[in-house]
Scaffold this motif. Structure first.
Motif, PDB file in Angstrom:
ATOM      1  N   HIS A   1       4.374   0.355  -8.330  1.00 45.77           N
ATOM      2  CA  HIS A   1       3.652  -0.460  -9.308  1.00 45.77           C
ATOM      3  C   HIS A   1       3.972  -0.017 -10.732  1.00 45.77           C
TER       4      HIS A   1
ATOM      5  N   CYS B   1       0.822  -1.223   0.000  1.00 40.71           N
ATOM      6  CA  CYS B   1       0.000   0.000   0.000  1.00 40.71           C
ATOM      7  C   CYS B   1       0.850   1.265   0.000  1.00 40.71           C
TER       8      CYS B   1
ATOM      9  N   SER C   1      -4.697  -3.154  -6.163  1.00 42.11           N
ATOM     10  CA  SER C   1      -4.448  -1.949  -5.382  1.00 42.11           C
ATOM     11  C   SER C   1      -4.840  -2.098  -3.910  1.00 42.11           C
TER      12      SER C   1
ATOM     13  N   ARG D   1       3.021   1.692  -3.135  1.00 42.24           N
ATOM     14  CA  ARG D   1       2.220   2.105  -4.292  1.00 42.24           C
ATOM     15  C   ARG D   1       1.879   3.589  -4.225  1.00 42.24           C
ATOM     16  N   ARG D   2       1.498   4.042  -3.058  1.00 36.57           N
ATOM     17  CA  ARG D   2       0.979   5.403  -2.928  1.00 36.57           C
ATOM     18  C   ARG D   2       2.060   6.442  -2.668  1.00 36.57           C
TER      19      ARG D   2
END
Length: 274
Positions: A177, A168, A199, A171-172
């Motif tokens: 990714h 998480c 996601s 990715r953010r």
């Protein structure tokens, strides 16, 4: 290197790297880098750390590994133990004295360095400057290979279908990714398949899985079910905490599918040393 910007929040004075702002990458590859191995890689996936070193050395870069490194402090930080996280972070700051890039084979740990260390030291100007400098030269491994090394990978493996999982925060905070997808796309015999829960959290979440095991268990069941339904032969991830959780759930289900760190997958698919 990353341009720093002033936090736009009311009355804010600290300088932090942008959460999703564009980075300015070096024109040339550096001669030397630091590797921050992460505690999970060190204890559970040492082959991922070694393969990360192999990938960097193949690009002609000398890799320095400070022996005193430990945890990045994220478990304490996300659990609300700010002072304990600050002490851990302070110990890490002292290890990376040279102005070399710091490459991290984990988007979540890289995100801790880049996005949260400056906030930990905003009350201490000297340490704040060190934290800002470290944040500006911290790169997740896939990002560094793609945008700084500008690698061009040649696939030597048999055809395989893989599913990509990114943690998480990775990715953010670090867009791992996107970097992972771009590197996998260079491998001619690798087919990346999408899954509907890509996601979503795998349920690990560091201490979250310990505090709320029933919820975490349900989340990893959802995640692994979707991964199995893709028909992928292998799961690839740039974060070993997620791999621990996903592989553990798959093993418990007696499924054939397993996950591997991106560094190891890339090293093996490209035939090792040139």
């Amino acid at each position: 290197m990353t341009e720093l910007y002033y936090d736009a929040a009311p009355n804010a004075t600290r300088v932090v790297p942008p959460l999703h702002g564009p980075r300015q990458y070096p024109t040339n590859k550096p001669a030397q880098v630091y590797l921050f191995g992460t505690c999970v890689v060190d204890l559970f996936f040492p082959e991922a750390g070694m393969d990360a070193i192999h990938l960097l050395e193949r690009e002609g870069i000398a890799v320095n590994y400070p022996q005193g490194q430990s945890c990045c402090g994220q478990p304490a930080y996300t659990s609300g133990y700010t002072e304990q996280a600050r002490q851990v972070a302070k110990a890490q700051l002292a290890l990376f004295e040279q102005d070399w890039p710091v490459v991290v084979p984990s988007g979540s740990c890289a995100g801790m360095f880049r996005e949260h260390y400056p906030a930990l030291f905003e009350a201490d100007p000297a340490l704040l400057r060190q934290a800002q400098a470290l944040a500006a030269r911290t790169y997740e491994l896939a990002e560094f290979l793609l945008h700084v090394c500008k690698v061009e990978l040649s696939d030597t493996g048999a055809p395989v279908k893989v599913a990509l999982h990114t943690s998480c925060s990775a990715r953010r905070e670090m867009n791992t990714h996107l970097h992972g997808r771009a590197l996998l796309a260079q491998l001619g015999n690798v087919e990346r398949v999408d899954h509907s829960h890509e996601s979503e959290c795998c349920g690990f979440g560091g201490t979250f899985s310990v505090r709320l095991p029933d919820i975490a268990g349900a989340m990893v069941q959802d995640k692994t079910r979707q991964l199995i339904e893709t028909g992928a032969h292998q799961v690839i991830s740039a974060d070993c905490g997620c791999l621990l959780n996903i592989n553990g759930a798959l093993e418990k289900q007696q499924a054939a599918l397993r996950g591997q760190h991106l560094a190891s997958f890339l090293w093996q698919r490209t035939g090792g040393a040139r």
